[in-house]
Design a protein around this motif. Structure first.
Motif, PDB file in Angstrom:
ATOM      1  N   ARG A 311       0.838  -1.195   0.000  1.00  0.00           N
ATOM      2  CA  ARG A 311       0.000   0.000   0.000  1.00  0.00           C
ATOM      3  C   ARG A 311       0.870   1.241   0.000  1.00  0.00           C
ATOM      4  O   ARG A 311       2.006   1.245   0.473  1.00  0.00           O
ATOM      5  N   LEU A 312       0.298   2.286  -0.529  1.00  0.00           N
ATOM      6  CA  LEU A 312       1.002   3.568  -0.628  1.00  0.00           C
ATOM      7  C   LEU A 312       1.748   3.959   0.646  1.00  0.00           C
ATOM      8  O   LEU A 312       2.935   4.297   0.595  1.00  0.00           O
ATOM      9  N   PRO A 313       1.116   3.900   1.824  1.00  0.00           N
ATOM     10  CA  PRO A 313       1.825   4.387   3.020  1.00  0.00           C
ATOM     11  C   PRO A 313       3.008   3.520   3.429  1.00  0.00           C
ATOM     12  O   PRO A 313       3.856   3.950   4.199  1.00  0.00           O
ATOM     13  N   TYR A 314       3.064   2.302   2.936  1.00  0.00           N
ATOM     14  CA  TYR A 314       4.140   1.417   3.358  1.00  0.00           C
ATOM     15  C   TYR A 314       5.405   1.609   2.527  1.00  0.00           C
ATOM     16  O   TYR A 314       6.488   1.206   2.945  1.00  0.00           O
ATOM     17  N   VAL A 315       5.237   2.188   1.344  1.00  0.00           N
ATOM     18  CA  VAL A 315       6.375   2.261   0.425  1.00  0.00           C
ATOM     19  C   VAL A 315       7.583   2.974   1.032  1.00  0.00           C
ATOM     20  O   VAL A 315       8.695   2.455   0.980  1.00  0.00           O
ATOM     21  N   PRO A 316       7.391   4.120   1.653  1.00  0.00           N
ATOM     22  CA  PRO A 316       8.578   4.803   2.206  1.00  0.00           C
ATOM     23  C   PRO A 316       9.248   4.024   3.336  1.00  0.00           C
ATOM     24  O   PRO A 316      10.405   4.267   3.654  1.00  0.00           O
ATOM     25  N   MET A 317       8.526   3.100   3.939  1.00  0.00           N
ATOM     26  CA  MET A 317       9.155   2.294   4.992  1.00  0.00           C
ATOM     27  C   MET A 317      10.337   1.501   4.449  1.00  0.00           C
ATOM     28  O   MET A 317      11.232   1.117   5.194  1.00  0.00           O
ATOM     29  N   ALA A 334       5.081  -0.476  -5.988  1.00  0.00           N
ATOM     30  CA  ALA A 334       5.644   0.672  -5.262  1.00  0.00           C
ATOM     31  C   ALA A 334       5.883   1.827  -6.222  1.00  0.00           C
ATOM     32  O   ALA A 334       5.570   2.979  -5.923  1.00  0.00           O
ATOM     33  N   LEU A 338       4.039   5.434  -6.024  1.00  0.00           N
ATOM     34  CA  LEU A 338       4.803   6.677  -5.895  1.00  0.00           C
ATOM     35  C   LEU A 338       4.510   7.616  -7.056  1.00  0.00           C
ATOM     36  O   LEU A 338       4.333   8.818  -6.867  1.00  0.00           O
ATOM     37  N   HIS A 341       0.944   8.697  -6.648  1.00  0.00           N
ATOM     38  CA  HIS A 341       0.566   9.124  -5.302  1.00  0.00           C
ATOM     39  C   HIS A 341      -0.856   8.752  -4.994  1.00  0.00           C
ATOM     40  O   HIS A 341      -1.648   9.537  -4.473  1.00  0.00           O
ATOM     41  N   GLU A 343      -3.341   5.233  -3.735  1.00  0.00           N
ATOM     42  CA  GLU A 343      -3.374   3.888  -3.173  1.00  0.00           C
ATOM     43  C   GLU A 343      -3.302   2.876  -4.313  1.00  0.00           C
ATOM     44  O   GLU A 343      -3.793   3.121  -5.418  1.00  0.00           O
ATOM     45  N   GLU A 381       9.433  -3.164   9.924  1.00  0.00           N
ATOM     46  CA  GLU A 381       8.085  -2.590   9.937  1.00  0.00           C
ATOM     47  C   GLU A 381       7.396  -2.701   8.585  1.00  0.00           C
ATOM     48  O   GLU A 381       6.188  -2.925   8.516  1.00  0.00           O
ATOM     49  N   ALA A 385       3.929  -4.513   8.346  1.00  0.00           N
ATOM     50  CA  ALA A 385       2.798  -3.657   7.964  1.00  0.00           C
ATOM     51  C   ALA A 385       2.030  -4.332   6.823  1.00  0.00           C
ATOM     52  O   ALA A 385       0.801  -4.427   6.828  1.00  0.00           O
TER      53      ALA A 385
END
Lengths: 627, 627
Positions: A311-317, A334, A338, A341, A343, A381, A385
């Motif tokens: 998912r979008l929010p996990y990519v920067p992890m 990913a 990105l 921008h 989901e 994480e 996640a």
């Protein structure tokens, strides 16, 4: 090996696996192999699980251009819930866009089904759906017989394993299979458009399965070698095969593979979708992806890897990792996330995908796009996640009675492996776990079948249902035929080690049969009972090539004069001839050196008696028979 | 490979291991290898543990007929507790009794020491004796530096392993080594007549070590190939080598091996004693055995496998096993015990043996003559009865300050492995455990380096100090050069996996360096950092042979157009360029799906900001540098 006459020249290996013959068991005619032992052994043949399909049956007619017999066709039709329809038209981009010559050397399959099957409107043809309605399907019956292998023989045997909470029955009934599928603890991947499969189950309470990956790539391979590798991989024990082709001719390559495969075939549809947009991840759309799913569903793919957990929010992890995102599907998604921008469209359209899955009975293999690619990144994480999201998606798929398994890592040091299994069981409601290795160190490229086999055996023991093989070429290049075999055999032995450790009621029968053969110098039985009889014999012959050495009562390590196996036989003969059970020497449950010492004294007493008897009989280790 | 000019033609492999150079560290000039990385990496060289001896030093003068330099001679003499004396005369039977030509193609070693060393009357020259007197020897200092490898660099790194009660220090001091040796938790096998060794420690709180077996047999092999195999095994990482020769020329073969070995050499003296009595076990006597110990002690053998735990009362316990007694030494003693109906002369004369051990500083490797030879026999009464006796003998040897390690199985299913380790630690007072594998299944002859590598990694993790390798030829034939290498590399990776899992402070440095190289497409660094650079490069070149491909930013799996590694790099670059730490997205310690969901929402918030920034900058994944 026999080269099959076919419109195109594809050679596949046929004929019995050495020392064994094909048998068909029970009402559903479940294929197994029987290994006959030398008459001197006085032992019955050993039955082993068989994934080799009709290829190892000398009576089977094999024609690569026609494909395998459709074992399941009748069962599928008899349920009355499917309809045939006009197939989606094959488009040039289905085979890649690399110039006008779309064949690229791969001819279209000559025997393509023009009218595939799908569920009638409003129907759900998944095995899970039937299971939850209380229906025991022929597929479940087939699985029960197949899994039962040897269990009748082994009923007496104490298993003594540590199953970490698995619930392995002493006998597998069709009802047990139904119940496991209904709960989501097992899947039977079986697209209704792949009726050539011999049904098999993936689940913690069944034998541990293995998968072999094949597939051409943008830089190498052709269809002939991929079909050959598929047949070759199943010959040595692959329970499922994933076609991970990229580059050109993906569609036609897959058709050749599916029509000739008796094991379930999995794919990663995003790979083909990416080819359709010229390799530019950000150009992917839901519509192109959906069309690809339909295309592959009609061909008969049995399970789809869907990376809907990236998912979008996990990519920067993943940005602070040592090795970022190493899953190809994960990195495609990913990049898409990105770039837009937004989901992930896989996540957003998950329920739409589920609708397709249930119309063909395709199982989800929820991809671990954020799996660790190095020891440093294990259990981080990003990985967990995504796992939580896979748990969420599992329950969403289950609401629609669609079968699910969960993909797992990757690279994990030994002390972090169990956490993966425990979390997966908890978060994904015991849906089958399907892991790649894991590799327990990064420092041995060229030997990653072994670094990963170590992790695979452990995670299989802890509860993983299917182990995705790794070949010696991992991280370095594309596996050839030899690599495929080494990968498959390595994973078979890891899966078997896991079955033993879990306490599978019948697993040890084969170990015992082989060890007895070894002890009694039945070299041919030892070879035939092994996972790879050809290699075992070849290694033996490098030291002692003479034909006579195969029946000789010695081996190359000790030589003809002295042999520890022979001496143990003498010890045993001696004990037996004295007509004295060794029970007199059984050491009671030892709790420490004291108990051992007490027991030793009792044993010494017995030994004195034996010594006298031995002397009376002339102090010969070999006593005349029938004395 | 370089063929060395020597009186006899023995070719051994010399020269640097690819991509690395020899360095000598500290006052004691401890040999290590340094792997230089590409300048683009901006990273320092990686130092790795080195067992290859002078052979990999291009400045070393190698002459097989002269032997290696005597690194330890000075240290030994400086202690003033040894004397030289007239060596025992070599007898014809020392080299076997198979006919008048005792050379059998093996010339006597040209440079035999005529006056070996032994402890002066009343002295004890064992490292344990010094340790218990509080003396830190040069050997201990050498070990400390050698084991410290990388620890300074890694001090910051959290280990995070599960050590099962081991006490691994963040920095190894000479005093720590002394204390471990004094307690008996570690040994430094170092016969005073083998001054060519580079000291090394075997113990649970040090790096996990591996042993390679070599040796000619009654049916094959010759001295040239055995010396070559010894050098070859240490080149790839063998920490010790056991010479298990049987048949002819045992004495001379061993001399060639010891004089040219920089690692400790172990033997099983009963093998040679048996040859001296023409292979008839019952003709063995204490006197012949004792004479053999002196013979080998004078040559410089560093540890002796002594099967003193195979006691008369335990022998019948093996009768009901599937595979009886599979240890060659165990079966020799079992046969002797049965034939004479007497207690084992090894057990009866244990204290006499100890007297010899302390006069030369030879370590006991108490043999597991009753180890299980099949899954069926694992952890049975015979095995544990013997283990208790080994525990008793350990304490007897320790009373005399003689170093001890304990040999372990064998064939053990995964769920029974830990019990072996736990019992051994308890019964043998934490003396180092030295196991063969264990093999976790019997069904894969030809792949037993892998079945045993799985067990070895686990038991190493649980606390085993040294892992005895198994080659692919196990159970089938004699290993050749290639088999030796595969066995050694397999065991190095298993030992390393164990170090990682135990939480060794520096173990992960090499994994991280290799993974970073992989991620950054530094192919040559990846090869050089691997355990077997040659195989890694060869496999790579089979798919992409062009020299350019080694620097190309893609690999054969994905092809030049799309590569997951490349995309992850883009993700990372993007995160970095946005000057936004990924900490904003760190998910707090996840306790469940709820936490994940909350964290995900926070992350989404951040992503929206990033999306805006990204769009502002033109939506490019590659931004111009130095913007």
């Amino acid at each position: 090996m026999a080269d099959i006459n076919s419109h195109i020249e594809i050679g596949v290996t046929t004929g019995p696996i050495r020392g064994s013959r094909k048998v068909y068991v029970g009402e559903r005619r479940v294929a197994m192999r029987e290994i006959e032992l030398e008459p001197s052994s006085g032992e019955p043949p050993v039955r082993v699980y068989d994934t080799s399909g009709p290829y190892s049956d000398p009576d089977a007619q094999i024609d690569i251009n026609t494909g395998l017999p459709q074992l399941r066709r009748e069962w599928i039709m008899a349920r009355g819930d499917v309809e045939d329809y006009e197939a989606r038209e094959v488009k040039p981009e289905d085979n890649g866009q690399l110039g006008p010559d779309r064949s690229g050397g791969v001819p279209g399959y000559p025997n393509v089904v023009k009218r595939p099957l799908r569920a009638k409107a409003g129907q759900n043809v998944s095995q899970m759906h039937y299971a939850r309605k209380g229906i025991v399907t022929p597929e479940m019956e087939y699985v029960a017989t197949r899994e039962n292998l040897g269990r009748e023989m082994a009923r007496e045997a104490a298993s003594g394993g540590e199953s970490y909470g698995a619930a392995i029955p002493s006998l597998v009934t069709p009802e047990f299979v139904r119940d496991e599928v209904a709960r989501g603890r097992a899947i039977i991947p079986n697209n209704i458009n792949h009726p050539e499969t011999e049904p098999m189950a993936i689940g913690r309470n069944f034998l541990v399965k293995i998968n072999a990956n094949i597939g051409n790539s943008a830089v190498a391979s052709d269809v002939a070698s991929e079909v050959d590798k598929m047949v070759w991989a199943t010959r040595w024990g692959a329970d499922t095969v994933m076609d991970l082709s990229t580059g050109r001719n993906i569609h036609d390559t897959r058709e050749w593979i599916i029509r000739n495969s008796s094991v379930p075939i999995g794919t990663v549809p995003i790979y083909q979708a990416l080819e359709k947009v010229g390799g530019v991840a950000e150009d992917l759309t839901w519509e192109i992806f959906r069309d690809t799913l339909i295309e592959q569903a009609e061909q008969g793919v049995d399970y789809f890897t869907i990376h809907a957990g990236v998912r979008l929010p996990y990519v920067p992890m993943a940005a602070k990792r040592v090795t970022g995102i190493v899953s190809r599907g994960g990195s495609i998604m990913a990049k898409w996330c990105l770039a837009h921008h937004k989901e992930s469209f896989l996540y957003e359209h998950f329920d739409d995908i589920t609708e397709i899955m249930k119309a063909y009975d395709i199982a989800y293999s929820l991809g671990d796009g954020l799996r660790p690619g190095s020891i440093a990144d294990a259990n981080d994480e990003a990985q967990f996640a995504e796992l939580y999201t896979l748990g969420e998606l599992t329950h969403r798929a289950w609401k629609e009675d669609v079968q699910v398994m969960i993909e797992g890592p990757g690279h994990v040091p030994m002390h972090k492996i169990k956490e993966n299994m425990d979390k997966q069981l908890e978060v994904c409601g015991e849906a089958p776990f399907y892991t790649l290795g894991p590799l327990v160190t990064d420092i041995a490229p060229g030997y990653d079948h072994i670094t990963s086999g170590i992790g695979a055996a452990q995670i299989g023991w802890y509860g993983t249902a299917m182990l995705c093989y790794v070949t010696p070429k991992e991280h370095l290049g594309l596996p050839d035929r030899d690599d495929v075999k080494v990968g498959v055999v390595t994973y078979k032995l890891a899966a078997h080690a896991a079955d033993l450790a879990k306490g599978h009621p019948a697993a040890q029968l084969r170990d015992d049969a082989l060890s007895k053969a070894r002890f009694e110098f039945r070299w041919r039985d030892q070879f035939n009972l092994s996972l790879d009889p050809e290699t075992a014999e070849e290694y033996h012959d490098q030291t002692l090539p003479a034909e006579g050495a195969k029946t000789a009562h010695f081996c190359s390590m000790c030589g003809p004069k002295f042999c520890s196996m022979q001496i143990s036989q003498e010890v045993r003969d001696f004990a037996a001839k004295q007509n004295q059970s060794s029970d007199g020497f059984i050491m009671a449950q030892q709790s420490g050196a004291d108990a051992a010492e007490a027991s030793r004294k009792a044993a010494e007493e017995g030994m004195r008696e034996m010594a006298e008897k031995y002397a009376e009989k002339g102090s010969e280790l070999y006593l005349p028979a029938e004395e």
